[in-house]
Motif scaffolding. Structure first.
Motif, PDB file in Angstrom:
ATOM      1  N   PRO A 145     106.771  45.965 -44.913  1.00 25.28           N
ATOM      2  CA  PRO A 145     107.770  45.952 -43.837  1.00 25.28           C
ATOM      3  C   PRO A 145     109.209  45.953 -44.351  1.00 25.28           C
ATOM      4  O   PRO A 145     110.131  46.327 -43.613  1.00 25.28           O
ATOM      5  CB  PRO A 145     107.462  44.657 -43.081  1.00 25.28           C
ATOM      6  CG  PRO A 145     106.062  44.314 -43.439  1.00 25.28           C
ATOM      7  CD  PRO A 145     105.889  44.788 -44.839  1.00 25.28           C
ATOM      8  N   LEU A 146     109.412  45.559 -45.601  1.00 20.78           N
ATOM      9  CA  LEU A 146     110.746  45.511 -46.189  1.00 20.78           C
ATOM     10  C   LEU A 146     111.116  46.811 -46.898  1.00 20.78           C
ATOM     11  O   LEU A 146     112.213  46.936 -47.442  1.00 20.78           O
ATOM     12  CB  LEU A 146     110.832  44.340 -47.188  1.00 20.78           C
ATOM     13  CG  LEU A 146     110.545  42.940 -46.617  1.00 20.78           C
ATOM     14  CD1 LEU A 146     110.513  41.914 -47.734  1.00 20.78           C
ATOM     15  CD2 LEU A 146     111.571  42.569 -45.557  1.00 20.78           C
ATOM     16  N   GLY A 147     110.205  47.773 -46.918  1.00 17.89           N
ATOM     17  CA  GLY A 147     110.473  49.029 -47.612  1.00 17.89           C
ATOM     18  C   GLY A 147     110.432  48.916 -49.118  1.00 17.89           C
ATOM     19  O   GLY A 147     111.005  49.747 -49.826  1.00 17.89           O
ATOM     20  N   ILE A 148     109.766  47.887 -49.621  1.00 22.50           N
ATOM     21  CA  ILE A 148     109.646  47.672 -51.066  1.00 22.50           C
ATOM     22  C   ILE A 148     108.341  48.301 -51.540  1.00 22.50           C
ATOM     23  O   ILE A 148     107.265  47.991 -51.024  1.00 22.50           O
ATOM     24  CB  ILE A 148     109.676  46.168 -51.410  1.00 22.50           C
ATOM     25  CG1 ILE A 148     111.028  45.567 -51.005  1.00 22.50           C
ATOM     26  CG2 ILE A 148     109.400  45.939 -52.892  1.00 22.50           C
ATOM     27  CD1 ILE A 148     111.075  44.049 -51.113  1.00 22.50           C
ATOM     28  N   VAL A 149     108.432  49.194 -52.516  1.00 18.78           N
ATOM     29  CA  VAL A 149     107.258  49.899 -53.022  1.00 18.78           C
ATOM     30  C   VAL A 149     106.464  48.980 -53.956  1.00 18.78           C
ATOM     31  O   VAL A 149     107.035  48.393 -54.886  1.00 18.78           O
ATOM     32  CB  VAL A 149     107.667  51.174 -53.783  1.00 18.78           C
ATOM     33  CG1 VAL A 149     106.436  51.891 -54.324  1.00 18.78           C
ATOM     34  CG2 VAL A 149     108.464  52.102 -52.877  1.00 18.78           C
ATOM     35  N   VAL A 150     105.168  48.863 -53.716  1.00 17.22           N
ATOM     36  CA  VAL A 150     104.296  48.068 -54.576  1.00 17.22           C
ATOM     37  C   VAL A 150     103.535  49.025 -55.493  1.00 17.22           C
ATOM     38  O   VAL A 150     102.771  49.874 -55.026  1.00 17.22           O
ATOM     39  CB  VAL A 150     103.315  47.215 -53.764  1.00 17.22           C
ATOM     40  CG1 VAL A 150     102.392  46.422 -54.699  1.00 17.22           C
ATOM     41  CG2 VAL A 150     104.068  46.269 -52.838  1.00 17.22           C
ATOM     42  N   ILE A 151     103.766  48.888 -56.790  1.00 16.86           N
ATOM     43  CA  ILE A 151     103.109  49.712 -57.803  1.00 16.86           C
ATOM     44  C   ILE A 151     102.101  48.839 -58.536  1.00 16.86           C
ATOM     45  O   ILE A 151     102.451  47.771 -59.043  1.00 16.86           O
ATOM     46  CB  ILE A 151     104.139  50.284 -58.794  1.00 16.86           C
ATOM     47  CG1 ILE A 151     105.156  51.168 -58.054  1.00 16.86           C
ATOM     48  CG2 ILE A 151     103.445  51.067 -59.904  1.00 16.86           C
ATOM     49  CD1 ILE A 151     106.350  51.558 -58.906  1.00 16.86           C
ATOM     50  N   GLU A 152     100.862  49.278 -58.591  1.00 20.37           N
ATOM     51  CA  GLU A 152      99.828  48.495 -59.255  1.00 20.37           C
ATOM     52  C   GLU A 152      99.681  48.951 -60.701  1.00 20.37           C
ATOM     53  O   GLU A 152      99.359  50.116 -60.960  1.00 20.37           O
ATOM     54  CB  GLU A 152      98.489  48.634 -58.518  1.00 20.37           C
ATOM     55  CG  GLU A 152      97.414  47.703 -59.032  1.00 20.37           C
ATOM     56  CD  GLU A 152      96.231  47.565 -58.083  1.00 20.37           C
ATOM     57  OE1 GLU A 152      95.275  46.845 -58.428  1.00 20.37           O
ATOM     58  OE2 GLU A 152      96.266  48.172 -56.990  1.00 20.37           O
ATOM     59  N   ASP A 153      99.956  48.053 -61.623  1.00 17.43           N
ATOM     60  CA  ASP A 153      99.707  48.294 -63.044  1.00 17.43           C
ATOM     61  C   ASP A 153      98.239  47.945 -63.289  1.00 17.43           C
ATOM     62  O   ASP A 153      97.898  46.786 -63.523  1.00 17.43           O
ATOM     63  CB  ASP A 153     100.645  47.435 -63.892  1.00 17.43           C
ATOM     64  CG  ASP A 153     100.473  47.654 -65.393  1.00 17.43           C
ATOM     65  OD1 ASP A 153      99.429  48.191 -65.801  1.00 17.43           O
ATOM     66  OD2 ASP A 153     101.380  47.267 -66.155  1.00 17.43           O
ATOM     67  N   ALA A 154      97.413  48.958 -63.179  1.00 18.04           N
ATOM     68  CA  ALA A 154      95.971  48.776 -63.332  1.00 18.04           C
ATOM     69  C   ALA A 154      95.519  49.176 -64.733  1.00 18.04           C
ATOM     70  O   ALA A 154      94.390  49.635 -64.917  1.00 18.04           O
ATOM     71  CB  ALA A 154      95.231  49.593 -62.278  1.00 18.04           C
ATOM     72  N   ALA A 155      96.395  48.978 -65.701  1.00 18.08           N
ATOM     73  CA  ALA A 155      96.081  49.357 -67.082  1.00 18.08           C
ATOM     74  C   ALA A 155      94.735  48.794 -67.522  1.00 18.08           C
ATOM     75  O   ALA A 155      93.957  49.471 -68.202  1.00 18.08           O
ATOM     76  CB  ALA A 155      97.183  48.877 -68.021  1.00 18.08           C
ATOM     77  N   CYS A 156      94.452  47.565 -67.120  1.00 22.85           N
ATOM     78  CA  CYS A 156      93.214  46.892 -67.530  1.00 22.85           C
ATOM     79  C   CYS A 156      92.132  46.951 -66.456  1.00 22.85           C
ATOM     80  O   CYS A 156      91.072  46.351 -66.619  1.00 22.85           O
ATOM     81  CB  CYS A 156      93.498  45.422 -67.845  1.00 22.85           C
ATOM     82  SG  CYS A 156      94.728  45.134 -69.120  1.00 22.85           S
ATOM     83  N   GLY A 157      92.384  47.658 -65.348  1.00 14.31           N
ATOM     84  CA  GLY A 157      91.604  47.442 -64.144  1.00 14.31           C
ATOM     85  C   GLY A 157      90.423  48.345 -63.876  1.00 14.31           C
ATOM     86  O   GLY A 157      89.664  48.076 -62.941  1.00 14.31           O
ATOM     87  N   ALA A 158      90.209  49.414 -64.626  1.00 13.28           N
ATOM     88  CA  ALA A 158      89.109  50.324 -64.299  1.00 13.28           C
ATOM     89  C   ALA A 158      87.770  49.587 -64.307  1.00 13.28           C
ATOM     90  O   ALA A 158      87.381  49.012 -65.314  1.00 13.28           O
ATOM     91  CB  ALA A 158      89.072  51.495 -65.274  1.00 13.28           C
ATOM     92  N   GLY A 159      87.096  49.594 -63.177  1.00 10.38           N
ATOM     93  CA  GLY A 159      85.815  48.898 -63.054  1.00 10.38           C
ATOM     94  C   GLY A 159      85.907  47.562 -62.354  1.00 10.38           C
ATOM     95  O   GLY A 159      84.879  46.992 -61.981  1.00 10.38           O
ATOM     96  N   GLY A 164      85.805  44.635 -52.315  1.00  3.81           N
ATOM     97  CA  GLY A 164      84.721  45.594 -52.227  1.00  3.81           C
ATOM     98  C   GLY A 164      85.049  47.017 -52.612  1.00  3.81           C
ATOM     99  O   GLY A 164      84.162  47.885 -52.585  1.00  3.81           O
ATOM    100  N   ARG A 165      86.297  47.292 -52.985  1.00  5.70           N
ATOM    101  CA  ARG A 165      86.695  48.631 -53.402  1.00  5.70           C
ATOM    102  C   ARG A 165      87.264  48.575 -54.824  1.00  5.70           C
ATOM    103  O   ARG A 165      87.667  47.501 -55.288  1.00  5.70           O
ATOM    104  CB  ARG A 165      87.751  49.206 -52.454  1.00  5.70           C
ATOM    105  CG  ARG A 165      87.302  49.349 -51.015  1.00  5.70           C
ATOM    106  CD  ARG A 165      88.420  49.947 -50.180  1.00  5.70           C
ATOM    107  NE  ARG A 165      88.677  51.349 -50.534  1.00  5.70           N
ATOM    108  CZ  ARG A 165      89.764  52.026 -50.157  1.00  5.70           C
ATOM    109  NH1 ARG A 165      90.731  51.409 -49.454  1.00  5.70           N
ATOM    110  NH2 ARG A 165      89.909  53.291 -50.501  1.00  5.70           N
ATOM    111  N   PRO A 166      87.317  49.716 -55.515  1.00  5.09           N
ATOM    112  CA  PRO A 166      87.949  49.700 -56.837  1.00  5.09           C
ATOM    113  C   PRO A 166      89.397  49.248 -56.731  1.00  5.09           C
ATOM    114  O   PRO A 166      90.090  49.565 -55.757  1.00  5.09           O
ATOM    115  CB  PRO A 166      87.875  51.172 -57.277  1.00  5.09           C
ATOM    116  CG  PRO A 166      86.776  51.765 -56.471  1.00  5.09           C
ATOM    117  CD  PRO A 166      86.791  51.051 -55.157  1.00  5.09           C
ATOM    118  N   VAL A 167      89.867  48.479 -57.709  1.00  2.00           N
ATOM    119  CA  VAL A 167      91.293  48.129 -57.716  1.00  2.00           C
ATOM    120  C   VAL A 167      92.096  49.428 -57.723  1.00  2.00           C
ATOM    121  O   VAL A 167      91.676  50.447 -58.275  1.00  2.00           O
ATOM    122  CB  VAL A 167      91.674  47.245 -58.923  1.00  2.00           C
ATOM    123  CG1 VAL A 167      90.931  45.926 -58.897  1.00  2.00           C
ATOM    124  CG2 VAL A 167      91.450  47.959 -60.248  1.00  2.00           C
ATOM    125  N   GLY A 168      93.241  49.396 -57.080  1.00  2.00           N
ATOM    126  CA  GLY A 168      94.069  50.579 -56.997  1.00  2.00           C
ATOM    127  C   GLY A 168      93.729  51.516 -55.857  1.00  2.00           C
ATOM    128  O   GLY A 168      94.482  52.451 -55.567  1.00  2.00           O
TER     129      GLY A 168
END
Length: 383
Positions: A145-159, A164-168
């Protein structure tokens, strides 16, 4: 005694065969294998678009560029992360602003983000630290709601999974790493995933010097079409050699995660009730791929973290210090990025270590690690 490493990539004959096919094809730079890897990765991670890059840091950089982050903006980041998370905002002229993390998960929280938001905040980079999924939804609820972009650093996240869904999967932008320390490796390499088709298209151009005509299109043309460069771009390409390995690795991912969680469960069971050793685990909102199995060493354990690392090394067990505190690195000491004390980050950095965990770790080697962890307790009991 044979050394027990902290990590080994799982590579074999299938990867060798895939590389051989690429070499025999004569097309080893960015080409059809990269495109295939992008398609298959997007499907596996339930992402709309995937853009292969040279590494995760360049994927983070492109994410910030396409999101319009630049001079005068602030980007909220955890200090408890590899320094690339903080470096990426500086590449676009923005100021990384460090916040603390949750003491149990090692991930940022919505409350921590909220306390750091100013009128200059343009983006937040959240990290699935060590494979533990960050509470992504709560942070999006705050920031969207604030117009701030959330970027997920999923460098370690595959799997790893989030609700219930894959991260990212629900991220407008996410960056991934294929470094050998990660579950999927291409030697070096990264991926940017996004739900925004325009951002994906621009990222594809920017990774290739912002050329209007891709190298693949030029290569397949008898008479190459002229190209133009509408903006300053980068050389952030992945090669078909890397992508060929990545395709094989992606097919292995379910088995890699299953095996890592099996090994992690063995550690957790062995350390249950051991005073002074707190192992990382799954949060309530998801499951970890256990890219890193880290343990916090408390005052009830006979040794401090440094002494335990030395003790393990003497048993030929190669453990590692936990995740760094970027704000304590010389590059950021005294920086305006540090606005408040970060006691949890400093405590976790000083008192955690990462235990050996890799697909090929057998029961005997894991027992050696566990015995080495328990041995100081036996000395105290019988001292």
């Amino acid at each position: 005694m044979t050394r027990i490493n902290v990590m080994k990539p799982w590579l074999g004959a299938d990867e060798i065969h895939a590389l051989t096919e690429v070499i025999e094809s004569g097309w080893v730079a960015q080409g059809p294998r990269v495109a295939q890897f992008e398609r298959e990765f997007a499907v596996a991670m339930q992402a709309d678009h995937a853009v292969a890059t040279s590494n995760c840091t360049t994927a983070l950089h492109l994410a910030l560029v396409v999101a319009g982050v630049g001079d005068g903006n602030e980007v909220i980041v955890p200090s408890f992360s590899f320094i690339a998370t903080a470096n990426a905002p500086t590449y676009v002229g923005a100021l990384p602003v460090f916040i603390d993390v949750d003491p149990v998960t090692g991930c940022v929280t919505a409350e921590g983000v909220a306390a750091a938001i100013t009128h200059r905040t343009r983006a937040v980079i959240i990290v699935d630290q060590g494979g533990v999924p960050v509470d992504f939804g709560a942070i999006r609820t705050l920031c969207d709601p604030l117009g701030i972009v959330v970027i997920e650093d999923a460098a370690c996240g595959a799997g790893s999974t989030y609700r219930g869904r894959p991260v990212g999967a629900g991220a407008v932008l996410a960056a991934w790493s294929f470094h050998p320390r990660k579950l999927l490796t291409t030697g070096e390499g990264g991926m940017l995933t996004t739900s925004n088709a325009g951002w994906a298209e621009r990222a594809r151009r920017l990774r290739e010097h912002a050329m209007s005509v891709s190298a693949a299109d030029r290569q397949t043309s008898i008479l190459a079409p002229p190209e133009s460069y509408a903006e300053i771009g980068f050389n952030y390409r992945m090669t078909d050699l890397q992508a060929a390995v990545g395709i094989v690795q992606l097919g292995r991912l379910p088995e890699i995660v299953r095996r890592r969680r099996e090994i992690a469960a063995g550690y957790t069971a062995a350390l249950a009730g051991v005073g002074g050793l707190r192992p990382v685990g799954d949060p309530g909102w998801g499951t970890s791929n256990f890219q890193s199995y880290w343990v916090e060493v408390g005052v009830d354990y006979p040794l401090n973290r440094e002494a335990l690392l030395l003790h393990l090394a003497e048993a030929s067990v190669s453990a590692r210090r936990g995740i760094m505190a970027a704000h304590l690195q010389p590059a950021y000491v005294g920086s305006p990025s540090v606005r408040s004390p970060l006691p949890v980050t400093e405590s976790l950095t000083a008192n955690t270590l990462i235990l050996p965990l890799y697909h090929q770790l057998d029961a005997a080697d894991q027992a050696t690690v566990i015995d080495a962890l328990l041995a100081p307790l036996a000395v105290v009991r019988h001292g």
